[in-house]
Design a protein around this motif. Structure first.
Motif, PDB file in Angstrom:
ATOM      1  N   ASN A 245     108.733  -4.134  52.524  1.00  0.00           N
ATOM      2  CA  ASN A 245     108.148  -4.605  51.267  1.00  0.00           C
ATOM      3  C   ASN A 245     108.105  -3.431  50.291  1.00  0.00           C
ATOM      4  O   ASN A 245     107.284  -2.531  50.476  1.00  0.00           O
ATOM      5  CB  ASN A 245     106.738  -5.142  51.505  1.00  0.00           C
ATOM      6  CG  ASN A 245     106.211  -5.941  50.327  1.00  0.00           C
ATOM      7  OD1 ASN A 245     106.942  -6.250  49.397  1.00  0.00           O
ATOM      8  ND2 ASN A 245     104.928  -6.242  50.351  1.00  0.00           N
ATOM      9  N   CYS A 247     111.504  -6.027  49.736  1.00  0.00           N
ATOM     10  CA  CYS A 247     112.545  -6.488  50.643  1.00  0.00           C
ATOM     11  C   CYS A 247     113.814  -6.796  49.852  1.00  0.00           C
ATOM     12  O   CYS A 247     113.788  -6.894  48.622  1.00  0.00           O
ATOM     13  CB  CYS A 247     112.080  -7.727  51.396  1.00  0.00           C
ATOM     14  SG  CYS A 247     111.742  -9.165  50.349  1.00  0.00           S
ATOM     15  N   THR A 248     114.906  -6.953  50.573  1.00  0.00           N
ATOM     16  CA  THR A 248     116.186  -7.299  49.950  1.00  0.00           C
ATOM     17  C   THR A 248     116.736  -8.601  50.513  1.00  0.00           C
ATOM     18  O   THR A 248     116.864  -9.590  49.811  1.00  0.00           O
ATOM     19  CB  THR A 248     117.211  -6.171  50.150  1.00  0.00           C
ATOM     20  OG1 THR A 248     116.682  -4.956  49.610  1.00  0.00           O
ATOM     21  CG2 THR A 248     118.512  -6.490  49.420  1.00  0.00           C
ATOM     22  N   THR A 295     115.468 -13.819  52.758  1.00  0.00           N
ATOM     23  CA  THR A 295     115.113 -13.692  51.344  1.00  0.00           C
ATOM     24  C   THR A 295     116.320 -13.381  50.465  1.00  0.00           C
ATOM     25  O   THR A 295     116.167 -13.050  49.288  1.00  0.00           O
ATOM     26  CB  THR A 295     114.059 -12.577  51.156  1.00  0.00           C
ATOM     27  OG1 THR A 295     114.597 -11.332  51.621  1.00  0.00           O
ATOM     28  CG2 THR A 295     112.788 -12.885  51.938  1.00  0.00           C
ATOM     29  N   TRP A 298     116.534 -15.284  47.153  1.00  0.00           N
ATOM     30  CA  TRP A 298     115.415 -15.247  46.220  1.00  0.00           C
ATOM     31  C   TRP A 298     115.786 -14.414  44.986  1.00  0.00           C
ATOM     32  O   TRP A 298     116.343 -13.319  45.119  1.00  0.00           O
ATOM     33  CB  TRP A 298     114.185 -14.609  46.855  1.00  0.00           C
ATOM     34  CG  TRP A 298     113.583 -15.346  48.009  1.00  0.00           C
ATOM     35  CD1 TRP A 298     114.093 -16.418  48.685  1.00  0.00           C
ATOM     36  CD2 TRP A 298     112.346 -15.019  48.643  1.00  0.00           C
ATOM     37  NE1 TRP A 298     113.259 -16.787  49.703  1.00  0.00           N
ATOM     38  CE2 TRP A 298     112.168 -15.955  49.700  1.00  0.00           C
ATOM     39  CE3 TRP A 298     111.371 -14.051  48.435  1.00  0.00           C
ATOM     40  CZ2 TRP A 298     111.050 -15.940  50.539  1.00  0.00           C
ATOM     41  CZ3 TRP A 298     110.261 -14.032  49.266  1.00  0.00           C
ATOM     42  CH2 TRP A 298     110.108 -14.964  50.289  1.00  0.00           C
ATOM     43  N   SER A 300     115.115 -11.694  42.100  1.00  0.00           N
ATOM     44  CA  SER A 300     114.265 -10.498  42.082  1.00  0.00           C
ATOM     45  C   SER A 300     112.947 -10.816  41.390  1.00  0.00           C
ATOM     46  O   SER A 300     112.912 -11.530  40.389  1.00  0.00           O
ATOM     47  CB  SER A 300     114.974  -9.355  41.362  1.00  0.00           C
ATOM     48  OG  SER A 300     116.167  -9.009  42.023  1.00  0.00           O
ATOM     49  N   LYS A 321     110.648  -8.718  45.837  1.00  0.00           N
ATOM     50  CA  LYS A 321     112.065  -8.878  46.180  1.00  0.00           C
ATOM     51  C   LYS A 321     112.879  -8.053  45.188  1.00  0.00           C
ATOM     52  O   LYS A 321     112.802  -8.276  43.977  1.00  0.00           O
ATOM     53  CB  LYS A 321     112.462 -10.352  46.106  1.00  0.00           C
ATOM     54  CG  LYS A 321     113.975 -10.596  46.124  1.00  0.00           C
ATOM     55  CD  LYS A 321     114.630 -10.132  47.421  1.00  0.00           C
ATOM     56  CE  LYS A 321     116.151 -10.086  47.310  1.00  0.00           C
ATOM     57  NZ  LYS A 321     116.784 -11.334  46.962  1.00  0.00           N
TER      58      LYS A 321
END
Length: 322
Positions: A245, A247-248, A295, A298, A300, A321
């Motif tokens: 965290n 995260c990518t 993720t 997701w 950014s 993210k």
């Protein structure tokens, strides 16, 4: 627009609606500019957008259903895909035509702010690429009506982009925490810096009509700050770790390492800062008591993740993210 939570259950199923009551409420109505009366066809179609006001100047409304000057992603101000969904607003933040020229967006909050309460403030902004200038700055201000000279109306929260980092293809994130005095019931969006501090950069004569700088605006939210600090948990008797965290592509969630396997059942809820649910996909489990979600798709930004085990123990965490 507020949508229902999407639940993803790992292991044991949970019953009851204990977590739903914690759904964040966005005080900005129509914060994603989706709700409208008619499809925009010109630069002056802002009256179509629900709730929002063109407080100063002639702010703009753009939607995928629009045509010509009011379309998306191509419109009179340039080219940009919405940060989310189908629409965004636009306003001028600098003009070379006359001193301290500005446009101001405004909206009345769903409920007035409570005194001493902290609020997470967020919006996304992208420089308009069909204007002859680009400028550094955009801010938000609560309740007190702004007016010239703008230098006397400093932003409560501000986005400042370095001159060498301005990219008209990007969405930039204005975010911050605002502590309310109490009773604030409106939010204003504009450049509240004077011309001398707005750092306008001339891009060349892209068009003879727009000797200005401006931003597209999308996904505006003001949400009570019940979670302070990235990665800081609100706990209800359970131990949670979430990593990495920011995260990518993957987010790992560990709930009660020392608990027996039957206690590993977990319910996960994730929303963005507008309160919209995020579809969740299972990743490959890393080990007992560790659950992984994908993720990679997701956008950014900042999200709120709520985790609960089968015994009803809950934690809330902010996830970034990249």
């Amino acid at each position: 627009m507020l949508r229902g939570w999407l639940l993803l259950v790992f292991g044991l199923a949970m019953t009851g609606g204990a977590m739903a009551q914690n759904t964040p409420v966005n005080l900005v109505p129509n914060g994603d500019f989706e709700e409208h009366d008619y499809c925009p066809t010109s630069a002056s179609s802002f009256s179509s957008c629900h709730n929002w006001l063109s407080y100063v100047g002639s702010t703009n409304y753009f939607h995928k259903c629009g045509t010509g000057e009011g379309g998306v992603p191509i419109n009179f101000a340039g080219y940009q895909i919405p940060h989310s969904d189908s629409a965004y607003a636009g306003l001028a933040t600098y003009t070379a035509v006359f001193s301290e020229g500005r446009e101001v967006l405004a909206v009345e909050l769903v409920n007035p702010m409570g005194g001493g309460i902290k609020y997470q403030v967020s919006l996304w902004a992208s420089p308009m690429d069909a204007y002859n200038y680009i400028s550094c700055c955009l801010g938000v201000r609560f309740t007190h009506p702004p007016g010239p000279p703008f230098i006397q109306n400093a932003s409560d929260i501000e986005l400042v982009i370095a001159e060498n980092e301005i990219d008209t293809s990007q969405w930039y994130h204005l975010e911050g925490v605002y502590t309310a005095q109490g009773g604030e019931d409106k939010i204003y969006i504009a450049n509240f810096r004077p011309d001398s501090e707005s750092n306008p950069v001339y891009q060349g004569e892209i068009t003879a009509d727009y000797n200005s700088a401006g931003f597209y605006i999308d996904d505006v939210s003001v949400i009570e700050d019940t979670v302070t600090g990235i990665g800081e948990l609100e706990k209800d008797g359970t131990e949670v770790s979430i990593y990495p965290n920011p995260c990518t592509n993957v987010l790992n969630i560990r709930l009660q390492d020392s608990s027996p396997p039957q206690a590993d059942g977990m319910t996960i809820e994730v929303t963005d800062m507008l309160g919209r649910s995020i579809p969740l996909s299972k990743g490959v489990p890393e080990g007992r008591g560790i659950h992984t979600i994908d993720t990679s798709t997701w956008p950014s930004g900042i999200y709120l993740l709520r985790a609960a085990n089968a015994q009803g123990l809950r934690s809330v965490v902010k996830v970034v993210k990249e």
